[in-house]
Write an enzyme that holds these catalytic residues in place. Structure first.
Site, PDB file in Angstrom:
ATOM      1  N   ASP A  25       7.485   0.211   3.192  1.00  0.00           N
ATOM      2  CA  ASP A  25       8.618   0.924   3.774  1.00  0.00           C
ATOM      3  C   ASP A  25       9.945   0.357   3.287  1.00  0.00           C
ATOM      4  O   ASP A  25      10.905   1.108   3.087  1.00  0.00           O
ATOM      5  CB  ASP A  25       8.552   0.868   5.305  1.00  0.00           C
ATOM      6  CG  ASP A  25       7.564   1.873   5.871  1.00  0.00           C
ATOM      7  OD1 ASP A  25       7.592   3.036   5.437  1.00  0.00           O
ATOM      8  OD2 ASP A  25       6.758   1.497   6.736  1.00  0.00           O
TER       9      ASP A  25
ATOM     10  N   HIS B 278      -0.305   3.379  12.503  1.00  0.00           N
ATOM     11  CA  HIS B 278      -0.854   4.243  11.459  1.00  0.00           C
ATOM     12  C   HIS B 278      -2.293   4.668  11.736  1.00  0.00           C
ATOM     13  O   HIS B 278      -2.991   5.110  10.822  1.00  0.00           O
ATOM     14  CB  HIS B 278      -0.768   3.528  10.109  1.00  0.00           C
ATOM     15  CG  HIS B 278       0.631   3.227   9.677  1.00  0.00           C
ATOM     16  ND1 HIS B 278       1.566   4.201   9.409  1.00  0.00           N
ATOM     17  CD2 HIS B 278       1.272   2.035   9.487  1.00  0.00           C
ATOM     18  CE1 HIS B 278       2.713   3.633   9.058  1.00  0.00           C
ATOM     19  NE2 HIS B 278       2.556   2.324   9.101  1.00  0.00           N
TER      20      HIS B 278
END
Length: 263
Positions: free
Chosen positions: A184, A55
């Site tokens: 997630d 990320h």
């Protein structure tokens, strides 16, 4: 074996602590790519530091420098995906372990382990005298055996498919930790951010049970001591306490709020 080699081939403190039944606590780094960040984390008590390449925009030069300047804590890299080149480069720049996102099957997990493991147990490419072996150009056989044994592979369980296959993933030799990617996972389950939902809590318990049944460990990034306490009670044994940017922002906000209250 020389004293220098004894240091090079020392057992992984994290894996040793887990085998002894201890709780292991580290942290994530997403933002502060400074030469001191790993040592600062170690000085605060972190036993491992996970440098995030999933990320962030960090390249391999940055990741290699962060790993090289980490002392007193084991440096890991969360790679962007399951490509062979990402696995080999993370390990070759000196990471003592890798975190792999979105692991969804035993076959995928076995492939990851193979790419991260030297022959005869895997197909990791061999190059010596590099960062990962402290630029030593000798005793390569010992190094490969040590690297195969002491590296850490953290497989992220963060989709419905991964959760459905978690028992089979846990059974793969070479996977050390089943790490829940909670945002997630809840997104994939259709309950985004609902961390009190019974289905999510049941998923946590399923991951812990799968890990325990195969002699592995369950991991998680805890955002607070209260969340960490809940996870430890459920059986998680390796935790990352937050990440650099959030820890800094929360501490700064608390301090500024208190100072502003002095008026």
């Amino acid at each position: 074996m020389s004293e220098n080699n004894e240091r090079r081939f020392a057992p992984s403190p994290v894996k040793q602590a887990l085998r002894e039944g201890n709780l292991v606590v580290g942290t994530f780094v997403f933002e502060f790519a400074t030469n001191g960040i790993g040592r600062l984390a170690a000085g605060a008590g972190a036993e491992f530091v996970i440098y995030d390449a999933e990320h962030t925009g960090w390249g391999w030069e940055t990741l290699g420098r962060l790993v090289a300047t980490t002392r007193g804590a084991e440096p890991y890299v969360r790679i962007p995906g399951t490509e062979r080149s990402a696995i080999s480069r993370a390990l070759d720049v000196g990471a003592r372990g890798i975190m792999v996102p979105m692991v969804e099957s035993a076959e995928q997990a076995a492939t990851i382990v193979s790419w991260a493991t030297y022959p005869p147990h895997g197909v990791r490419g061999a190059a010596f005298g590099l960062a990962h072996d402290d630029y030593a150009r000798e005793d390569n056989d010992t190094f490969m055996r040590w690297a195969n044994e002491e590296k850490a592979i953290l497989a992220q369980i963060e989709t419905v498919r991964g959760l459905a296959a978690v028992e089979e993933i846990a059974a793969v030799d070479g996977v050390d930790v089943l790490w829940v990617g909670h945002y997630d996972l809840t997104n994939s389950m259709g309950i985004p951010g609902k961390f009190d939902h019974p289905d999510y809590l049941a998923a946590l318990d399923r991951v812990v049970a799968a890990a325990r049944s195969h002699g592995k460990y369950a991991g998680f990034m805890a955002g607070s001591p209260a969340e960490a306490a809940m996870l430890v009670e459920r059986g998680f044994s390796i935790l990352a306490y937050g990440g650099d940017l959030w820890v800094y922002q929360d501490a700064l906000r608390e301090g500024i709020t208190k100072v502003q209250g002095l008026r």
